[in-house]
Motif scaffolding. Structure first.
Motif, PDB file in Angstrom:
ATOM      1  N   VAL A 164      19.206  -6.354  34.910  1.00  0.00           N
ATOM      2  CA  VAL A 164      19.326  -5.936  36.303  1.00  0.00           C
ATOM      3  C   VAL A 164      18.154  -5.001  36.591  1.00  0.00           C
ATOM      4  N   LEU A 165      17.249  -5.427  37.460  1.00  0.00           N
ATOM      5  CA  LEU A 165      16.031  -4.676  37.736  1.00  0.00           C
ATOM      6  C   LEU A 165      15.879  -4.464  39.236  1.00  0.00           C
ATOM      7  N   ASP A 166      15.369  -3.285  39.599  1.00  0.00           N
ATOM      8  CA  ASP A 166      15.066  -2.986  41.004  1.00  0.00           C
ATOM      9  C   ASP A 166      16.253  -3.284  41.905  1.00  0.00           C
ATOM     10  N   ASP A 167      17.419  -2.818  41.498  1.00  0.00           N
ATOM     11  CA  ASP A 167      18.653  -3.029  42.244  1.00  0.00           C
ATOM     12  C   ASP A 167      19.117  -1.688  42.806  1.00  0.00           C
ATOM     13  N   PRO A 168      19.012  -1.477  44.124  1.00  0.00           N
ATOM     14  CA  PRO A 168      19.355  -0.165  44.693  1.00  0.00           C
ATOM     15  C   PRO A 168      20.801   0.248  44.439  1.00  0.00           C
ATOM     16  N   LEU A 169      21.743  -0.699  44.490  1.00  0.00           N
ATOM     17  CA  LEU A 169      23.135  -0.332  44.227  1.00  0.00           C
ATOM     18  C   LEU A 169      23.317   0.082  42.774  1.00  0.00           C
ATOM     19  N   ALA A 170      22.726  -0.647  41.841  1.00  0.00           N
ATOM     20  CA  ALA A 170      22.829  -0.273  40.428  1.00  0.00           C
ATOM     21  C   ALA A 170      22.259   1.125  40.204  1.00  0.00           C
ATOM     22  N   ASP A 171      21.146   1.427  40.841  1.00  0.00           N
ATOM     23  CA  ASP A 171      20.577   2.776  40.710  1.00  0.00           C
ATOM     24  C   ASP A 171      21.516   3.819  41.304  1.00  0.00           C
ATOM     25  N   PHE A 172      22.097   3.530  42.456  1.00  0.00           N
ATOM     26  CA  PHE A 172      23.025   4.465  43.085  1.00  0.00           C
ATOM     27  C   PHE A 172      24.194   4.788  42.155  1.00  0.00           C
ATOM     28  N   LEU A 173      24.694   3.796  41.455  1.00  0.00           N
ATOM     29  CA  LEU A 173      25.880   3.969  40.619  1.00  0.00           C
ATOM     30  C   LEU A 173      25.578   4.568  39.242  1.00  0.00           C
ATOM     31  N   THR A 174      24.355   4.452  38.770  1.00  0.00           N
ATOM     32  CA  THR A 174      24.076   4.871  37.391  1.00  0.00           C
ATOM     33  C   THR A 174      23.033   5.979  37.263  1.00  0.00           C
ATOM     34  N   ALA A 175      22.078   6.048  38.194  1.00  0.00           N
ATOM     35  CA  ALA A 175      20.990   7.028  38.073  1.00  0.00           C
ATOM     36  C   ALA A 175      21.435   8.355  38.669  1.00  0.00           C
ATOM     37  N   ARG A 176      22.220   9.097  37.918  1.00  0.00           N
ATOM     38  CA  ARG A 176      22.816  10.358  38.370  1.00  0.00           C
ATOM     39  C   ARG A 176      22.394  11.469  37.422  1.00  0.00           C
ATOM     40  N   TRP A 177      21.792  12.516  37.986  1.00  0.00           N
ATOM     41  CA  TRP A 177      21.190  13.551  37.144  1.00  0.00           C
ATOM     42  C   TRP A 177      21.849  14.904  37.303  1.00  0.00           C
ATOM     43  N   LEU A 178      23.032  14.919  37.916  1.00  0.00           N
ATOM     44  CA  LEU A 178      23.856  16.126  37.994  1.00  0.00           C
ATOM     45  C   LEU A 178      25.315  15.742  37.804  1.00  0.00           C
ATOM     46  N   LEU A 179      26.061  16.680  37.254  1.00  0.00           N
ATOM     47  CA  LEU A 179      27.514  16.592  37.155  1.00  0.00           C
ATOM     48  C   LEU A 179      28.091  17.757  37.942  1.00  0.00           C
ATOM     49  N   PHE A 180      28.953  17.468  38.917  1.00  0.00           N
ATOM     50  CA  PHE A 180      29.646  18.507  39.672  1.00  0.00           C
ATOM     51  C   PHE A 180      31.053  18.676  39.104  1.00  0.00           C
ATOM     52  N   HIS A 194      17.992  11.406  30.694  1.00  0.00           N
ATOM     53  CA  HIS A 194      17.843  10.374  29.670  1.00  0.00           C
ATOM     54  C   HIS A 194      16.852   9.357  30.209  1.00  0.00           C
ATOM     55  N   ARG A 195      16.430   8.442  29.357  1.00  0.00           N
ATOM     56  CA  ARG A 195      15.498   7.399  29.814  1.00  0.00           C
ATOM     57  C   ARG A 195      16.214   6.504  30.821  1.00  0.00           C
ATOM     58  N   PRO A 196      15.469   5.757  31.625  1.00  0.00           N
ATOM     59  CA  PRO A 196      16.122   4.868  32.589  1.00  0.00           C
ATOM     60  C   PRO A 196      17.111   3.927  31.908  1.00  0.00           C
ATOM     61  N   TRP A 197      18.223   3.698  32.585  1.00  0.00           N
ATOM     62  CA  TRP A 197      19.260   2.831  32.028  1.00  0.00           C
ATOM     63  C   TRP A 197      18.733   1.415  31.787  1.00  0.00           C
ATOM     64  N   PRO A 198      18.929   0.840  30.595  1.00  0.00           N
ATOM     65  CA  PRO A 198      18.777  -0.605  30.428  1.00  0.00           C
ATOM     66  C   PRO A 198      20.080  -1.269  30.885  1.00  0.00           C
TER      67      PRO A 198
END
Length: 246
Positions: A164-180, A194-198
């Motif tokens: 899965v590459l260049d998928d805005p929804l996948a990035d929205f769901l997984t590329a998270r750099w804070l925990l509240f 961490h490195r970008p999700w494979p």
């Protein structure tokens, strides 16, 4: 509210000292659309729902936790490796920073549950949790909470080699750099990197879940998920939490 932080597959540099290191392995990201109004009361004070394509999202993420280590020390043997299943939401703080909000985290090591609750205020639950690769290569995750209500979860997922590459929804769901998280009566943010999700396409063979309604998300019910992704994993590092304004 200020403009929203952009979503980037790569993490910003971690500020300050690393306080926690973990290896996350064989993760399945199962997500459903959910009305932002349903999850707003479930978020910490000062955090509002993050929205993509008109919806907020709730995730059920089973995986294997490995080699947890704190404050730069060595990996904790036995107690730092276990199966985990978490229920998570997505929020935004008053400065437009995006992050994850955990509603529950099932883990099969009681010592890890107690340490995470005391040190970081995370809603870990002691459970009998397992992750098994079946003979046909399908992953089966099971969890049964060790409480009187004893909600359980079973997810059987079939992975693929299709990236899965260049998928805005996948990035929205997984590329998270804070925990509240709410800790000691305050809303805090904890950074991670961490490195970008494979990521790879995946499909659900079977799912029977009671963790979502136990976490307060009742609208999802038994309908099929809206997104299923798989990752072989990453090594992640967390920095010191800080208080954010409410």
């Amino acid at each position: 509210m200020p403009s929203l932080q952009p979503i980037t597959p790569s993490a910003p540099p971690l500020p300050g000292r690393v306080v926690l290191t973990q290896a996350w392995r064989n993760l399945t990201f199962v997500h459903w659309r959910v009305d932002p109004a349903e999850i707003a009361p479930l978020l910490p004070p000062g955090i509002v729902p993050d929205v993509y394509d008109g919806s907020s999202w709730v995730g059920l993420i089973p995986f294997g936790m490995h080699d947890s280590a704190v404050f730069g020390g060595p990996a904790v043997p036995y107690f730092g490796t276990f199966a985990e299943v978490n229920v998570r939401l997505y929020g935004v703080d008053h400065e437009g920073r995006r992050g994850v909000v955990f509603r529950s985290l099932e883990a099969s090591r009681l010592a890890a549950v107690l340490a995470a609750r005391v040190m970081f205020g995370l809603p870990y639950m002691w459970a009998k949790a397992t992750m098994v690769t079946e003979p046909d290569g399908v992953l089966a995750y099971r969890s049964h909470r060790r409480t009187r209500s004893a909600p359980s979860s079973f997810v059987r997922v079939r992975t693929t080699d299709t990236a899965v590459l260049d998928d805005p929804l996948a990035d929205f769901l997984t590329a998270r750099w804070l925990l509240f998280q709410t800790h000691l009566g305050r809303t805090v943010a904890m950074p991670n990197e961490h490195r970008p999700w494979p990521l790879f396409e995946a499909s659900i063979d079977d799912i029977r879940d009671e963790l979502l309604p136990a976490a307060g998300i009742t609208s999802v019910g038994t309908r099929p998920p809206d997104s299923v992704l798989f990752s072989p994993g990453v090594i992640t590092r967390f920095g010191r939490p800080w208080r954010i304004g409410g």
